[in-house]
Write a protein that holds these residues in place. Sequence first.
Motif, PDB file in Angstrom:
ATOM      1  N   SER A  88      -6.966 -18.182  13.436  1.00 37.14           N
ATOM      2  CA  SER A  88      -6.418 -18.986  14.518  1.00 37.14           C
ATOM      3  C   SER A  88      -5.378 -18.163  15.259  1.00 37.14           C
ATOM      4  CB  SER A  88      -5.778 -20.266  13.973  1.00 37.14           C
ATOM      5  OG  SER A  88      -5.068 -20.950  14.989  1.00 37.14           O
ATOM      6  N   VAL A  89      -5.521 -18.082  16.572  1.00 36.17           N
ATOM      7  CA  VAL A  89      -4.478 -17.490  17.427  1.00 36.17           C
ATOM      8  C   VAL A  89      -4.274 -18.487  18.561  1.00 36.17           C
ATOM      9  CG1 VAL A  89      -3.707 -15.514  18.767  1.00 36.17           C
ATOM     10  CG2 VAL A  89      -5.301 -15.170  16.862  1.00 36.17           C
ATOM     11  N   ARG A  90      -3.312 -19.365  18.375  1.00 36.88           N
ATOM     12  CA  ARG A  90      -3.080 -20.440  19.344  1.00 36.88           C
ATOM     13  C   ARG A  90      -2.180 -19.965  20.465  1.00 36.88           C
ATOM     14  NH1 ARG A  90      -1.190 -25.740  16.425  1.00 36.88           N
ATOM     15  NH2 ARG A  90      -1.503 -26.519  18.536  1.00 36.88           N
ATOM     16  N   SER A 104      -7.677 -16.246  21.666  1.00 34.48           N
ATOM     17  CA  SER A 104      -9.070 -15.778  21.719  1.00 34.48           C
ATOM     18  C   SER A 104      -9.465 -14.827  20.598  1.00 34.48           C
ATOM     19  CB  SER A 104      -9.330 -15.108  23.071  1.00 34.48           C
ATOM     20  OG  SER A 104      -8.881 -15.905  24.134  1.00 34.48           O
ATOM     21  N   PRO A 105      -9.335 -15.232  19.327  1.00 41.93           N
ATOM     22  CA  PRO A 105      -9.758 -14.346  18.238  1.00 41.93           C
ATOM     23  C   PRO A 105     -11.272 -14.287  18.090  1.00 41.93           C
ATOM     24  CG  PRO A 105      -9.088 -16.468  17.350  1.00 41.93           C
ATOM     25  CD  PRO A 105      -8.812 -16.522  18.826  1.00 41.93           C
ATOM     26  N   GLN A 106     -11.774 -13.127  17.637  1.00 39.23           N
ATOM     27  CA  GLN A 106     -13.157 -12.956  17.201  1.00 39.23           C
ATOM     28  C   GLN A 106     -13.163 -11.915  16.087  1.00 39.23           C
ATOM     29  OE1 GLN A 106     -16.564 -13.034  19.956  1.00 39.23           O
ATOM     30  NE2 GLN A 106     -15.096 -12.897  21.635  1.00 39.23           N
ATOM     31  N   TRP A 107     -14.031 -12.121  15.107  1.00 36.03           N
ATOM     32  CA  TRP A 107     -14.107 -11.199  13.982  1.00 36.03           C
ATOM     33  C   TRP A 107     -15.008 -10.015  14.322  1.00 36.03           C
ATOM     34  CZ3 TRP A 107     -11.134 -11.629   9.693  1.00 36.03           C
ATOM     35  CH2 TRP A 107     -10.519 -12.867   9.462  1.00 36.03           C
ATOM     36  N   LYS A 155      -5.587 -19.851  29.299  1.00 34.56           N
ATOM     37  CA  LYS A 155      -5.252 -18.536  28.742  1.00 34.56           C
ATOM     38  C   LYS A 155      -6.217 -18.164  27.609  1.00 34.56           C
ATOM     39  CE  LYS A 155      -0.298 -18.195  29.859  1.00 34.56           C
ATOM     40  NZ  LYS A 155      -0.070 -19.469  30.534  1.00 34.56           N
ATOM     41  N   LEU A 156      -7.499 -18.452  27.826  1.00 30.67           N
ATOM     42  CA  LEU A 156      -8.541 -18.141  26.850  1.00 30.67           C
ATOM     43  C   LEU A 156      -9.480 -17.093  27.434  1.00 30.67           C
ATOM     44  CD1 LEU A 156      -9.316 -21.752  25.636  1.00 30.67           C
ATOM     45  CD2 LEU A 156      -8.074 -19.989  24.383  1.00 30.67           C
ATOM     46  N   TYR A 157      -9.743 -16.041  26.643  1.00 32.52           N
ATOM     47  CA  TYR A 157     -10.472 -14.885  27.157  1.00 32.52           C
ATOM     48  C   TYR A 157     -11.587 -14.415  26.229  1.00 32.52           C
ATOM     49  CZ  TYR A 157      -6.016 -14.900  29.609  1.00 32.52           C
ATOM     50  OH  TYR A 157      -4.907 -15.296  30.323  1.00 32.52           O
TER      51      TYR A 157
END
Length: 415
Positions: free
Chosen positions: A230-232, A282-285, A346-348
């Motif tokens: 989670s990166v809020r 906007s985290p992704q593994w 602010k989501l990318y």
Amino acid sequence: MKHSRLILCSLIALLFALTACGGQTREGVTLQPVKVEQSSSTTIMVTSTPEPKFSGLSGRLIYLKGTQFESLDLASGQTFTFESSAALSQLILNSNKTHGVFAGQSRFMVINLLDNTVFETQNLGTNAGNMRVSPDGNWIGVTIGQISARILMISLPALELHTVTGRSGGEYDWSWTTDSRMVWWDYAAEAEPMVYDPASGESTPVGSEEVSLTVPFPLQLSPDGQHIASVRVAYGPQPGQDVNAESCFDSYVELFDSTYTTNSFNTRGEVMWTEDGLVASSPQWLNKDQLMFVKVGNGFCGTVDGEEVRQLMLLDITASGARPRILVEHLGNGDDVQDRMQRYGKLYGHLYSPSPDGKYFAWINGSMDEGITEINITEINTGETETIMHLEYGDARDAVDFIENYFIRQVIWLE
């Protein structure tokens, strides 16, 4: 600064309103199927894509170009267009990455990524949000309405419509279970979570059962299923609070070790990294040990000081005291006013996508002022970058044509 929490709800609604009818509804009502025009994709060649520089690239890229979704096979260089109504949102994939859903003008649309077909159904309400496909690809779920809110389930491909629940003043949220059931709850009524059964049209309380849920966007489940990232986005004080450091929230890179269930209310995560005034999202593994996210900048109470930097970062969660390293100095689309995800939330995450093997990532670079838009692929270890698709004003009839039909607004790397 206050610690962020994982809550049992979707952390983003689609940031647009679609026109349709509202009104009072009843739980468990099954409506007539909506007629659908199913279209198969047409194969075309992309002449502006150069020969690949990286050897051994595999999989395909799904990307939103203007208002149409296309797919590029990285091995052959061939591409096709998903023929559908103009897209007004990004594509949201189900947890199995077999289907994706997006919104068009007065339409919900589902792309079947297994056979490249598109299903369309009418939007039957206003303020559509929390729209997702079930893990098995057999259902669309969506929340519609505002004063009179309701939750809908739409079967695929028959498009039989179920009203799960709805009432004036309801404040609903819901989630798919990992076995494709719908769990919903009404915050306004402070009621316990309910499980809906489309066969009977009835909902029953979850009770003491610990139901496994799919991880809601934009939270991200690690490839090995052991962590939730989670990166809020940082935000400011609530109404009535003094504007000071204690009332502001920073962004935190957090991990949760437990699976996501109906017992996950107010679960606290382990903070892997933060800094004063951090604004990130906007985290992704990339793989089970490395997490990518976007650093927007440093600010106060959710603002960004100076120019928005929008750096793509990589953090090793296994290293003690690790700090993220910069992969890309600036993701594109900084001046794209039609990109509502980045403009309002602010989501990318839609601007970059790691490869399935974790060796590369695809990312978008673009500028309205410079009149360019492109998809790049970067190798993680070396930083070597190749532009695999480059379009500019000269490829379009005029600036309006470029914005509406050429500008790239999302990329997803699939196997």
